[in-house]
Design a protein around this motif. Structure first.
Motif, PDB file in Angstrom:
ATOM      1  N   ILE A   1       0.824  -1.212   0.000  1.00 15.47           N
ATOM      2  CA  ILE A   1       0.000   0.000   0.000  1.00 15.47           C
ATOM      3  C   ILE A   1       0.860   1.266   0.000  1.00 15.47           C
ATOM      4  O   ILE A   1       0.631   2.189  -0.779  1.00 15.47           O
ATOM      5  CB  ILE A   1      -0.940  -0.013   1.224  1.00 15.47           C
ATOM      6  CG1 ILE A   1      -1.924  -1.190   1.121  1.00 15.47           C
ATOM      7  CG2 ILE A   1      -1.677   1.312   1.357  1.00 15.47           C
ATOM      8  CD1 ILE A   1      -2.655  -1.502   2.409  1.00 15.47           C
ATOM      9  N   LEU A   2       1.865   1.293   0.879  1.00 18.98           N
ATOM     10  CA  LEU A   2       2.670   2.505   1.080  1.00 18.98           C
ATOM     11  C   LEU A   2       3.953   2.531   0.268  1.00 18.98           C
ATOM     12  O   LEU A   2       4.485   3.600  -0.015  1.00 18.98           O
ATOM     13  CB  LEU A   2       3.054   2.637   2.563  1.00 18.98           C
ATOM     14  CG  LEU A   2       2.107   3.366   3.504  1.00 18.98           C
ATOM     15  CD1 LEU A   2       2.722   3.430   4.892  1.00 18.98           C
ATOM     16  CD2 LEU A   2       1.766   4.762   3.005  1.00 18.98           C
ATOM     17  N   GLY A   3       4.489   1.363  -0.070  1.00 16.24           N
ATOM     18  CA  GLY A   3       5.817   1.287  -0.649  1.00 16.24           C
ATOM     19  C   GLY A   3       6.829   0.794   0.370  1.00 16.24           C
ATOM     20  O   GLY A   3       6.484   0.452   1.505  1.00 16.24           O
ATOM     21  N   PRO A   4       8.110   0.759   0.023  1.00 12.50           N
ATOM     22  CA  PRO A   4       9.113   0.063   0.835  1.00 12.50           C
ATOM     23  C   PRO A   4       9.555   0.789   2.094  1.00 12.50           C
ATOM     24  O   PRO A   4      10.193   0.178   2.951  1.00 12.50           O
ATOM     25  CB  PRO A   4      10.295  -0.077  -0.132  1.00 12.50           C
ATOM     26  CG  PRO A   4      10.149   1.079  -1.080  1.00 12.50           C
ATOM     27  CD  PRO A   4       8.676   1.264  -1.251  1.00 12.50           C
ATOM     28  N   ASP A   5       9.232   2.085   2.226  1.00  9.95           N
ATOM     29  CA  ASP A   5       9.677   2.863   3.378  1.00  9.95           C
ATOM     30  C   ASP A   5       8.485   3.148   4.283  1.00  9.95           C
ATOM     31  O   ASP A   5       7.577   3.910   3.913  1.00  9.95           O
ATOM     32  CB  ASP A   5      10.325   4.172   2.919  1.00  9.95           C
ATOM     33  CG  ASP A   5      11.510   3.928   1.993  1.00  9.95           C
ATOM     34  OD1 ASP A   5      12.321   3.030   2.299  1.00  9.95           O
ATOM     35  OD2 ASP A   5      11.611   4.616   0.965  1.00  9.95           O
ATOM     36  N   ILE A   6       8.485   2.534   5.461  1.00  8.46           N
ATOM     37  CA  ILE A   6       7.321   2.580   6.346  1.00  8.46           C
ATOM     38  C   ILE A   6       7.754   3.094   7.707  1.00  8.46           C
ATOM     39  O   ILE A   6       8.599   2.489   8.377  1.00  8.46           O
ATOM     40  CB  ILE A   6       6.686   1.186   6.489  1.00  8.46           C
ATOM     41  CG1 ILE A   6       6.292   0.631   5.108  1.00  8.46           C
ATOM     42  CG2 ILE A   6       5.476   1.238   7.412  1.00  8.46           C
ATOM     43  CD1 ILE A   6       5.899  -0.830   5.127  1.00  8.46           C
TER      44      ILE A   6
END
Length: 259
Positions: free
Chosen positions: A99-104
């Motif tokens: 949903i957000l991409g690889p950086d959370i």
């Protein structure tokens, strides 16, 4: 959404503004979380602190009864290693990454316990007024520690409402023309089982009705944002800035040292 390849999860989320990950946590994963959830609640009740998070305002008054309440604390990972482990779980973060991409980055977590028969509602609202980010790349994940039926006051959403963008006055405290067009009674009911996790965009209109059942509803909400986004200055909510996966592209010596 991210420019990376979009999965089925990502496509569903982009269209609907939420995703229901059923059975994401196994029984063996859930057991220590249930134990520590109850331990946190006990510690809160013994503390003598004000832990009722029931909202004021016209909408709550319309939906609630006298004596309704909801127990609440921020940042369960500061109480329990088991809950920190849950936020770092690969299965949980794999869905978040779709949903957000690889950086959370973790903004904060919140425990909510809706007591049986007298659990307070949350009127329909968006989350952005409480902790806006520059790019609106903020989501929440509701970890269901217990089952959550409609009678127990489970989550309700308006699918696709994140596409409306930021709605002025959408903090749920007072009725307004936009929220009048999206009454909580007509929102989609997302009943869930213990171990389910529901992810939703912070622009998605959502809320929950009172708990009128004979069972306690237990959830932990995890607020996360894209590591390439950042929270607007003046945010009064806890901003943990804890990297759960990947990288925080805006971290600095000053921000890393901030309380």
């Amino acid at each position: 959404m991210s420019e990376r390849s979009v999965s089925e999860i990502g496509r569903f989320f982009e269209e609907n503004g939420y995703y229901h990950a059923k059975g994401l946590l196994s029984a063996s994963q859930l057991d220590p979380l249930v134990r520590d959830f109850d331990r946190i609640v006990g510690q809160l009740l013994r503390s003598g602190e004000q832990v009722d998070a029931t909202w004021d305002g016209d909408e709550t008054a319309r939906l609630a009864r006298a004596g309704d309440r909801i127990l609440h604390t921020h940042n369960v990972q500061k109480y329990s290693r088991a809950w920190l482990n849950a936020f770092l779980d690969d299965g949980f973060l794999d869905v978040a990454e779709e949903i957000l991409g690889p950086d959370i980055v973790l903004h904060h977590s919140k425990l909510f316990q809706k007591p049986a028969e007298a659990g307070a509602p949350f009127p329909m609202h968006q989350d952005w007024p409480y902790f806006p980010t520059e790019q609106d790349r903020m989501i929440a994940a509701i970890v269901h520690v217990s089952d959550a039926t409609d009678e127990m006051g489970c989550l309700r959403v308006y699918p696709g409402s994140h596409k409306l963008g930021r709605i002025a006055g959408a903090d749920g405290r007072q009725a307004n023309a936009t929220l009048d067009r999206y009454p909580i009674e007509q929102a989609r009911v997302l009943e869930a089982k213990a171990g389910d996790v529901v992810f939703f965009h912070y622009l998605t209109l959502h809320g929950s009705m009172p708990n009128r059942s004979d069972r306690t509803r237990k959830t932990v909400l995890v607020q996360m944002y894209d590591g390439q986004d950042r929270v607007v200055e003046g945010n009064t909510h806890p901003d943990e800035r804890m990297v759960l996966r990947g990288w925080n592209h805006h971290a600095s010596r000053a921000s890393a040292a901030a309380a």
